[in-house]
Motif scaffolding. Structure first.
Motif, PDB file in Angstrom:
ATOM      1  N   LYS A 109       0.860  -1.176   0.000  1.00 53.93           N
ATOM      2  CA  LYS A 109       0.000   0.000   0.000  1.00 53.93           C
ATOM      3  C   LYS A 109       0.901   1.232   0.000  1.00 53.93           C
ATOM      4  N   VAL A 110       0.522   2.244  -0.739  1.00 53.32           N
ATOM      5  CA  VAL A 110       1.400   3.398  -0.894  1.00 53.32           C
ATOM      6  C   VAL A 110       0.735   4.646  -0.302  1.00 53.32           C
ATOM      7  N   GLU A 111       1.373   5.217   0.710  1.00 59.68           N
ATOM      8  CA  GLU A 111       0.852   6.441   1.288  1.00 59.68           C
ATOM      9  C   GLU A 111       0.831   7.531   0.223  1.00 59.68           C
ATOM     10  N   GLN A 112      -0.270   8.228   0.121  1.00 64.13           N
ATOM     11  CA  GLN A 112      -0.420   9.259  -0.923  1.00 64.13           C
ATOM     12  C   GLN A 112      -0.374   8.666  -2.328  1.00 64.13           C
ATOM     13  N   GLY A 113      -0.532   7.352  -2.412  1.00 63.55           N
ATOM     14  CA  GLY A 113      -0.378   6.719  -3.723  1.00 63.55           C
ATOM     15  C   GLY A 113      -1.681   6.231  -4.330  1.00 63.55           C
ATOM     16  N   SER A 114      -2.792   6.436  -3.600  1.00 66.81           N
ATOM     17  CA  SER A 114      -4.064   5.891  -4.073  1.00 66.81           C
ATOM     18  C   SER A 114      -4.914   7.007  -4.688  1.00 66.81           C
ATOM     19  N   ILE A 115      -6.119   6.649  -5.021  1.00 69.28           N
ATOM     20  CA  ILE A 115      -7.049   7.632  -5.589  1.00 69.28           C
ATOM     21  C   ILE A 115      -7.408   8.708  -4.556  1.00 69.28           C
ATOM     22  N   VAL A 168      -8.324  12.769  -5.086  1.00 67.34           N
ATOM     23  CA  VAL A 168      -9.564  13.425  -4.667  1.00 67.34           C
ATOM     24  C   VAL A 168      -9.264  14.525  -3.639  1.00 67.34           C
ATOM     25  N   HIS A 169      -8.361  14.225  -2.722  1.00 67.46           N
ATOM     26  CA  HIS A 169      -8.097  15.143  -1.620  1.00 67.46           C
ATOM     27  C   HIS A 169      -7.276  16.347  -2.060  1.00 67.46           C
ATOM     28  N   ASP A 170      -6.209  16.090  -2.812  1.00 64.46           N
ATOM     29  CA  ASP A 170      -5.278  17.171  -3.156  1.00 64.46           C
ATOM     30  C   ASP A 170      -5.341  17.563  -4.624  1.00 64.46           C
ATOM     31  N   SER A 171      -6.316  17.011  -5.322  1.00 65.42           N
ATOM     32  CA  SER A 171      -6.437  17.287  -6.765  1.00 65.42           C
ATOM     33  C   SER A 171      -5.155  16.988  -7.524  1.00 65.42           C
ATOM     34  N   GLU A 172      -4.433  15.953  -7.062  1.00 64.06           N
ATOM     35  CA  GLU A 172      -3.260  15.531  -7.827  1.00 64.06           C
ATOM     36  C   GLU A 172      -3.731  14.686  -9.009  1.00 64.06           C
ATOM     37  N   PRO A 173      -3.025  14.780 -10.144  1.00 57.73           N
ATOM     38  CA  PRO A 173      -3.449  13.946 -11.280  1.00 57.73           C
ATOM     39  C   PRO A 173      -3.297  12.469 -10.955  1.00 57.73           C
ATOM     40  N   LEU A 174      -4.329  11.733 -11.254  1.00 56.99           N
ATOM     41  CA  LEU A 174      -4.324  10.305 -10.926  1.00 56.99           C
ATOM     42  C   LEU A 174      -3.294   9.536 -11.760  1.00 56.99           C
ATOM     43  N   ALA A 175      -2.975  10.056 -12.930  1.00 60.97           N
ATOM     44  CA  ALA A 175      -2.004   9.370 -13.800  1.00 60.97           C
ATOM     45  C   ALA A 175      -0.668   9.184 -13.079  1.00 60.97           C
ATOM     46  N   GLY A 176      -0.352  10.090 -12.158  1.00 59.33           N
ATOM     47  CA  GLY A 176       0.907   9.999 -11.423  1.00 59.33           C
ATOM     48  C   GLY A 176       0.941   8.856 -10.423  1.00 59.33           C
ATOM     49  N   PHE A 197     -14.686  10.303  -8.704  1.00 56.40           N
ATOM     50  CA  PHE A 197     -13.853   9.297  -9.380  1.00 56.40           C
ATOM     51  C   PHE A 197     -13.900   9.511 -10.888  1.00 56.40           C
ATOM     52  N   LYS A 198     -15.100   9.794 -11.377  1.00 57.74           N
ATOM     53  CA  LYS A 198     -15.240  10.000 -12.823  1.00 57.74           C
ATOM     54  C   LYS A 198     -14.301  11.120 -13.278  1.00 57.74           C
ATOM     55  N   LYS A 199     -14.322  12.195 -12.503  1.00 53.72           N
ATOM     56  CA  LYS A 199     -13.485  13.342 -12.855  1.00 53.72           C
ATOM     57  C   LYS A 199     -12.008  12.943 -12.933  1.00 53.72           C
ATOM     58  N   HIS A 200     -11.555  12.182 -11.949  1.00 56.41           N
ATOM     59  CA  HIS A 200     -10.132  11.851 -11.905  1.00 56.41           C
ATOM     60  C   HIS A 200      -9.766  10.669 -12.809  1.00 56.41           C
ATOM     61  N   LEU A 201     -10.731   9.788 -13.029  1.00 55.38           N
ATOM     62  CA  LEU A 201     -10.424   8.629 -13.884  1.00 55.38           C
ATOM     63  C   LEU A 201     -10.518   8.956 -15.361  1.00 55.38           C
ATOM     64  N   SER A 202     -11.302   9.972 -15.705  1.00 53.06           N
ATOM     65  CA  SER A 202     -11.556  10.134 -17.144  1.00 53.06           C
ATOM     66  C   SER A 202     -10.305  10.407 -17.978  1.00 53.06           C
ATOM     67  N   PRO A 203      -9.282  11.140 -17.480  1.00 57.17           N
ATOM     68  CA  PRO A 203      -8.083  11.247 -18.319  1.00 57.17           C
ATOM     69  C   PRO A 203      -7.452   9.879 -18.607  1.00 57.17           C
ATOM     70  N   LEU A 204      -7.573   8.946 -17.660  1.00 61.84           N
ATOM     71  CA  LEU A 204      -7.023   7.606 -17.878  1.00 61.84           C
ATOM     72  C   LEU A 204      -7.942   6.786 -18.793  1.00 61.84           C
TER      73      LEU A 204
END
Ligand SMILES: Nc1ncnc2c1ncn2[C@@H]1O[C@H](COP(=O)(O)OP(=O)(O)O)[C@@H](O)[C@H]1O
Ligand SMILES: [Mg+2]
Length: 260
Positions: free
Chosen positions: A54-60, A64-72, A108-115
């Motif tokens: 499990k990765v801290e700060q590594g999940s979805i 959602v929390h920090d608006s980081e791009p999910l692709a990263g 989730f839709k918002k963050h997953l859609s680029p992927l």
């Protein structure tokens, strides 16, 4: 073509969601379809079953929390064509986090859609936690279809009704008008027991074509593989469960016209 997205969902724990998510995703990847598995359960079973931490700060959650791009957050697994967004313990906070958001069903839709749209993946598989809370609803709202693993046991039909109702509710409320029951997969199937056969007959009677022809047999190998961080194709490549998950992937590809 955007990636086809499947939520593996059932509010009951221990019915084979995670086992199905990882082995179906691995089978699709092995068939040549670039596949992304997203671990949405705070327990992170899908992550550890693939031999990852499990990765801290590594999940979805971080997205959602920090608006980081999910692709990263996407990591490549050792299996060709199979990528993973791992889980983390703090995913447990995600549900509370989601309630604070505007458009809380579509995070989730918002963050997953680029992927989904980016072209790197042909399939996304979302491993849902065992509840019908906001994580599961977000997953359903971000999916084309949902797949319900169902254990052949007493009252299984009743549980099935609950998730079908939630999905129907989301659809009717306009949260995901195109959401479709992709199929029901019978898991932990034991031919020797009357119960397995009775439950199968009842589910097929009511949901006919929605029930995959392939059933997943009960085998200790499927229970053992995760403790070695391996898919069933690595742990017991020639056993019945490997054959079953390959057959399930084939059925899914035929049903949804997925091609490598
Ligand atoms: N077909 C099967 N035969 C035997 N054990 C299984 C099978 N499918 C899953 N298991 C085991 O049952 C337990 C629950 O499965 P899991 O996939 O984690 O369910 P869920 O994600 O729905 O909680 C796990 O220990 C898993 O290894
Ligand atoms: Mg699980």
């Amino acid at each position: 073509m955007p990636a086809k997205t499947f939520a593996i969902a059932n509010q009951k724990g221990g019915v084979g969601k995670t086992t199905t998510a990882i082995n179906l995703a691995a089978a699709l990847a092995q068939a040549g379809l670039p596949t992304l598995l997203v671990d949405l359960d705070p327990q992170g079973n899908a992550t550890s079953a693939l031999g990852h931490e499990k990765v801290e700060q590594g999940s979805i959650l971080a997205a959602v929390h920090d608006s980081e791009p999910l692709a990263g957050k996407v990591i490549q697994t050792r299996i060709a064509n199979l990528s993973l967004i791992p889980g983390e313990t703090d995913l447990a906070m995600l549900e509370a986090e989601l309630t604070k958001k505007e458009h809380y069903l579509h995070q989730f839709k918002k963050h997953l859609s680029p992927l989904q749209e980016g072209g790197a993946f042909k399939v996304l598989v979302l491993d849902c936690p065992p509840s019908l809370g906001l994580i599961c609803m977000n997953a359903l709202a971000a999916s084309d279809s949902y797949i319900v693993p169902m254990q052949c046991e007493y009252l299984a039909m009743e549980g099935l009704g609950q998730i079908l109702n939630v999905a129907r509710g989301l659809k009717e409320a306009g949260a995901n008008p195109g959401l479709d029951l992709g199929g029901i997969v019978l898991t932990m199937y034991d031919l020797r027991t009357n119960l397995s056969r009775q439950v199968e007959a009842e589910v097929r009677k009511h949901l006919a074509d929605k029930v995959f022809k392939t059933v997943i047999p009960r085998t200790v190998r499927l229970g053992e593989a995760p403790s070695f961080g391996q898919t069933i194709f690595e742990y017991d490549p020639f056993g019945p469960a490997s054959a079953a998950y390959n057959a399930l992937a084939k059925e899914l590809c035929a049903r949804f016209s997925l091609q490598a």
